[in-house]
Design a protein around this motif. Structure first.
Motif, PDB file in Angstrom:
ATOM      1  N   ASN A  50       0.839  -1.350  -0.029  1.00 35.46           N
ATOM      2  CA  ASN A  50      -0.066   0.024  -0.081  1.00 35.46           C
ATOM      3  C   ASN A  50       0.855   1.157  -0.015  1.00 35.46           C
ATOM      4  OD1 ASN A  50      -2.724   1.097  -0.384  1.00 35.46           O
ATOM      5  ND2 ASN A  50      -2.921   1.533   1.894  1.00 35.46           N
ATOM      6  N   ASP A  51       2.069   1.090  -0.350  1.00 31.87           N
ATOM      7  CA  ASP A  51       2.943   2.382  -0.628  1.00 31.87           C
ATOM      8  C   ASP A  51       2.811   3.002  -2.133  1.00 31.87           C
ATOM      9  OD1 ASP A  51       4.919   4.361  -0.683  1.00 31.87           O
ATOM     10  OD2 ASP A  51       6.540   3.336  -0.084  1.00 31.87           O
ATOM     11  N   LEU A  52       1.438   3.407  -2.333  1.00 28.66           N
ATOM     12  CA  LEU A  52       1.250   3.694  -3.840  1.00 28.66           C
ATOM     13  C   LEU A  52       2.393   4.763  -4.325  1.00 28.66           C
ATOM     14  CD1 LEU A  52      -2.599   3.567  -3.821  1.00 28.66           C
ATOM     15  CD2 LEU A  52      -0.758   1.703  -4.519  1.00 28.66           C
ATOM     16  N   ALA A  53       2.566   5.632  -3.344  1.00 27.77           N
ATOM     17  CA  ALA A  53       3.556   6.889  -3.640  1.00 27.77           C
ATOM     18  C   ALA A  53       4.809   6.416  -4.019  1.00 27.77           C
ATOM     19  CB  ALA A  53       3.519   7.932  -2.674  1.00 27.77           C
ATOM     20  N   GLY A  54       5.230   5.425  -3.247  1.00 23.61           N
ATOM     21  CA  GLY A  54       6.611   5.041  -3.510  1.00 23.61           C
ATOM     22  C   GLY A  54       6.714   3.977  -4.717  1.00 23.61           C
ATOM     23  N   ALA A  55       5.529   3.250  -4.960  1.00 26.00           N
ATOM     24  CA  ALA A  55       5.783   2.626  -6.257  1.00 26.00           C
ATOM     25  C   ALA A  55       5.524   3.322  -7.469  1.00 26.00           C
ATOM     26  CB  ALA A  55       4.357   1.779  -6.496  1.00 26.00           C
ATOM     27  N   LEU A  56       4.725   4.454  -7.355  1.00 25.90           N
ATOM     28  CA  LEU A  56       4.590   5.635  -8.380  1.00 25.90           C
ATOM     29  C   LEU A  56       5.977   6.066  -8.724  1.00 25.90           C
ATOM     30  CD1 LEU A  56       2.769   7.319 -10.330  1.00 25.90           C
ATOM     31  CD2 LEU A  56       2.744   9.004  -8.658  1.00 25.90           C
ATOM     32  N   LYS A  57       6.835   6.580  -7.643  1.00 28.18           N
ATOM     33  CA  LYS A  57       8.081   7.121  -7.831  1.00 28.18           C
ATOM     34  C   LYS A  57       8.958   6.085  -8.459  1.00 28.18           C
ATOM     35  CE  LYS A  57      12.165   8.974  -5.137  1.00 28.18           C
ATOM     36  NZ  LYS A  57      12.519   9.394  -3.815  1.00 28.18           N
ATOM     37  N   ILE A  58       8.969   4.638  -8.349  1.00 26.02           N
ATOM     38  CA  ILE A  58      10.024   3.674  -8.758  1.00 26.02           C
ATOM     39  C   ILE A  58       9.665   3.761 -10.276  1.00 26.02           C
ATOM     40  CG2 ILE A  58      10.540   1.404  -8.893  1.00 26.02           C
ATOM     41  CD1 ILE A  58      11.910   2.886  -6.413  1.00 26.02           C
ATOM     42  N   LEU A  59       8.103   3.616 -10.662  1.00 26.76           N
ATOM     43  CA  LEU A  59       8.082   3.176 -12.094  1.00 26.76           C
ATOM     44  C   LEU A  59       8.145   4.368 -12.884  1.00 26.76           C
ATOM     45  CD1 LEU A  59       4.760   1.403 -11.333  1.00 26.76           C
ATOM     46  CD2 LEU A  59       6.985   0.496 -12.238  1.00 26.76           C
ATOM     47  N   LEU A  60       7.937   5.917 -12.345  1.00 20.53           N
ATOM     48  CA  LEU A  60       8.244   7.031 -13.154  1.00 20.53           C
ATOM     49  C   LEU A  60       9.751   6.985 -13.182  1.00 20.53           C
ATOM     50  CD1 LEU A  60       5.744   9.489 -11.663  1.00 20.53           C
ATOM     51  CD2 LEU A  60       5.753   8.604 -13.834  1.00 20.53           C
ATOM     52  N   SER A  61      10.472   6.748 -12.366  1.00 26.73           N
ATOM     53  CA  SER A  61      12.062   6.856 -12.438  1.00 26.73           C
ATOM     54  C   SER A  61      12.416   5.771 -13.324  1.00 26.73           C
ATOM     55  CB  SER A  61      12.750   6.875 -10.939  1.00 26.73           C
ATOM     56  OG  SER A  61      12.540   5.483 -10.422  1.00 26.73           O
ATOM     57  N   GLY A  62      11.754   4.567 -13.342  1.00 23.45           N
ATOM     58  CA  GLY A  62      12.407   3.707 -14.204  1.00 23.45           C
ATOM     59  C   GLY A  62      12.280   3.905 -15.736  1.00 23.45           C
ATOM     60  N   GLN A  63      10.899   4.462 -15.987  1.00 18.88           N
ATOM     61  CA  GLN A  63      10.486   4.690 -17.271  1.00 18.88           C
ATOM     62  C   GLN A  63      11.497   5.890 -17.926  1.00 18.88           C
ATOM     63  OE1 GLN A  63       6.391   6.019 -17.744  1.00 18.88           O
ATOM     64  NE2 GLN A  63       6.267   4.383 -18.928  1.00 18.88           N
ATOM     65  N   ASP A  64      11.873   6.817 -17.044  1.00 16.91           N
ATOM     66  CA  ASP A  64      12.664   7.875 -17.409  1.00 16.91           C
ATOM     67  C   ASP A  64      14.243   7.464 -17.743  1.00 16.91           C
ATOM     68  OD1 ASP A  64      13.629  10.893 -17.593  1.00 16.91           O
ATOM     69  OD2 ASP A  64      14.758  10.364 -15.874  1.00 16.91           O
ATOM     70  N   ARG A  65      14.650   6.517 -16.905  1.00 19.65           N
ATOM     71  CA  ARG A  65      15.986   5.942 -17.065  1.00 19.65           C
ATOM     72  C   ARG A  65      16.125   5.141 -18.313  1.00 19.65           C
ATOM     73  NH1 ARG A  65      20.727   5.231 -13.947  1.00 19.65           N
ATOM     74  NH2 ARG A  65      19.589   6.543 -12.212  1.00 19.65           N
ATOM     75  N   LEU A  66      15.003   4.392 -18.317  1.00 21.48           N
ATOM     76  CA  LEU A  66      15.091   3.521 -19.438  1.00 21.48           C
ATOM     77  C   LEU A  66      14.880   4.073 -20.801  1.00 21.48           C
ATOM     78  CD1 LEU A  66      12.938   0.657 -18.024  1.00 21.48           C
ATOM     79  CD2 LEU A  66      15.311   0.402 -18.398  1.00 21.48           C
ATOM     80  N   LEU A  67      14.234   5.095 -20.850  1.00 26.04           N
ATOM     81  CA  LEU A  67      14.298   5.998 -22.062  1.00 26.04           C
ATOM     82  C   LEU A  67      15.556   6.803 -22.486  1.00 26.04           C
ATOM     83  CD1 LEU A  67      10.501   7.392 -21.762  1.00 26.04           C
ATOM     84  CD2 LEU A  67      11.506   5.697 -23.442  1.00 26.04           C
ATOM     85  N   ARG A  68      16.275   7.267 -21.211  1.00 24.06           N
ATOM     86  CA  ARG A  68      17.491   7.943 -21.469  1.00 24.06           C
ATOM     87  C   ARG A  68      18.505   6.838 -22.026  1.00 24.06           C
ATOM     88  NH1 ARG A  68      19.364   9.504 -17.165  1.00 24.06           N
ATOM     89  NH2 ARG A  68      17.710   9.204 -15.395  1.00 24.06           N
ATOM     90  N   GLN A  69      18.399   5.596 -21.683  1.00 27.82           N
ATOM     91  CA  GLN A  69      19.425   4.495 -21.907  1.00 27.82           C
ATOM     92  C   GLN A  69      19.067   3.953 -23.491  1.00 27.82           C
ATOM     93  OE1 GLN A  69      19.197   1.676 -18.551  1.00 27.82           O
ATOM     94  NE2 GLN A  69      20.712   2.816 -17.629  1.00 27.82           N
ATOM     95  N   GLY A  70      17.837   4.456 -23.975  1.00 26.64           N
ATOM     96  CA  GLY A  70      17.405   4.120 -25.201  1.00 26.64           C
ATOM     97  C   GLY A  70      16.914   2.498 -25.107  1.00 26.64           C
ATOM     98  N   HIS A  71      16.029   2.201 -24.156  1.00 23.53           N
ATOM     99  CA  HIS A  71      15.258   0.968 -23.788  1.00 23.53           C
ATOM    100  C   HIS A  71      13.938   1.256 -23.834  1.00 23.53           C
ATOM    101  CE1 HIS A  71      19.138  -0.912 -23.006  1.00 23.53           C
ATOM    102  NE2 HIS A  71      19.157  -0.396 -21.844  1.00 23.53           N
TER     103      HIS A  71
END
Length: 318
Positions: free
Chosen positions: A133-154
């Motif tokens: 139930n740490d939705l804010a934490g999950a949101l932060k992880i997923l957004l940072s993951g998307q950002d990092r993967l896009l910057r890496q070309g994935h």
């Protein structure tokens, strides 16, 4: 255990069934860990990294979470990684399940820092936060993951994370970033040519039937895979490739007995036309399943494991 007592990948994945039939958890764990340590005790298809993840799951199912964590950390310390699974990815969610939240966050940051956080790492850790139930934490992880993967070309990895991200956004009452339509995915550089594998569906052969098929027609290995592990990878990738092209993927559940009854006069290697005809028969008989399963559903291959930890990674990382 003697050198003739070999451990296979298939045996590893059916371990839970062995436990349910009365096999000792400790006996199974010792057997698989011995194979990890000694290559002479494993068959060619055995994957040491995957073995460590499955052993940790067996221990977790038995309520022995501390031991499950120790297995994952041992794999990380000894540099044991699988072809599709990195055991270290499962350490942060395991720590979180144990209530060791700060350690879990630190372990995840270390994965990111070391460049080992692929889309799977972001997804499984965020999922554990979501369960807690740490939705804010999950949101932060997923957004940072998307950002990092896009910057890496994935891009594909970022698109995969869009699915759990939209689920978390909905749960939080936030505007939803709808997942990217798979019809818009870029062509996969390494995707199999689906038309050259099977037309109109994807044939999946269970392990025992696969072995009988290649024993009789070894030339089929070029089309369906040299072993069952490769066959599962091809099945997953072909299904994903169909979907990426806007074609609903359908798994056709083949079996040796019905195929030989369908084509009783085939002596040499079955031609593509015969396999296509068999696919049409399976369609008519309803021996099909829409692909893909839900992430936490049992995998389509029959291993008994969750899809997200079994064949799902094969289609994206193979």
């Amino acid at each position: 255990m003697s050198s003739n007592d070999l451990v296979s990948l298939g045996e590893l994945e059916y371990a839970r069934r062995a436990i349910s039939s009365g096999t000792s958890v400790d006996a199974l764990v010792d057997r698989f860990l011995a194979a990890v340590a000694d290559p002479a005790l494993r068959t060619r298809d055995f994957d040491a990294g995957q073995a460590m993840v499955v052993v940790s799951e067996i221990l977790e199912d038995a309520g022995r979470l501390d031991e499950a964590l120790a297995v994952l950390r041992r794999a990380d310390a000894e540099g044991i990684r699988g072809e599709y699974l990195d055991p270290a990815v499962w350490v942060p969610p395991m720590l979180h399940r144990l209530g060791r939240y700060e350690e879990a966050a630190a372990a995840f940051r270390e994965l990111v820092k070391a460049g080992r956080a692929d889309w799977t790492a972001y997804e499984v850790y965020a999922e554990q936060l979501e369960i807690g139930n740490d939705l804010a934490g999950a949101l932060k992880i997923l957004l940072s993951g998307q950002d990092r993967l896009l910057r890496q070309g994935h891009r594909r990895g970022a698109e995969i994370l869009a699915v759990p991200l939209s689920r978390v956004q909905r749960a939080m009452g936030l505007p939803v970033d709808e997942p990217v339509d798979q019809d818009d995915w870029e062509e996969w550089d390494d995707e199999p040519d689906v038309r050259e594998i099977f037309t109109g569906g994807v044939l999946h052969w269970p392990q025992a039937d696969f072995g009988r098929l290649l024993t009789r027609w070894p030339g089929l290995a070029e089309r369906i895979g040299a072993d069952w592990d490769e066959h599962r990878t091809r099945t997953e990738k072909a299904s994903a490739a169909f979907t990426a092209r806007g074609i609903p993927a359908v798994l056709c559940h083949a079996d040796y007995a019905s195929f030989t009854a369908f084509a009783p006069d085939i002596v040499d290697e079955p031609p593509k036309e015969t396999l296509d005809g068999y696919i049409n028969q399976l369609h008519r008989q309803g021996a099909t399943t829409r692909w893909p399963p839900e992430r936490n559903a049992r995998c389509w291959c029959g291993s008994g494991r969750k899809y997200k930890q079994c064949c799902r990674p094969r289609g994206f990382t193979a």
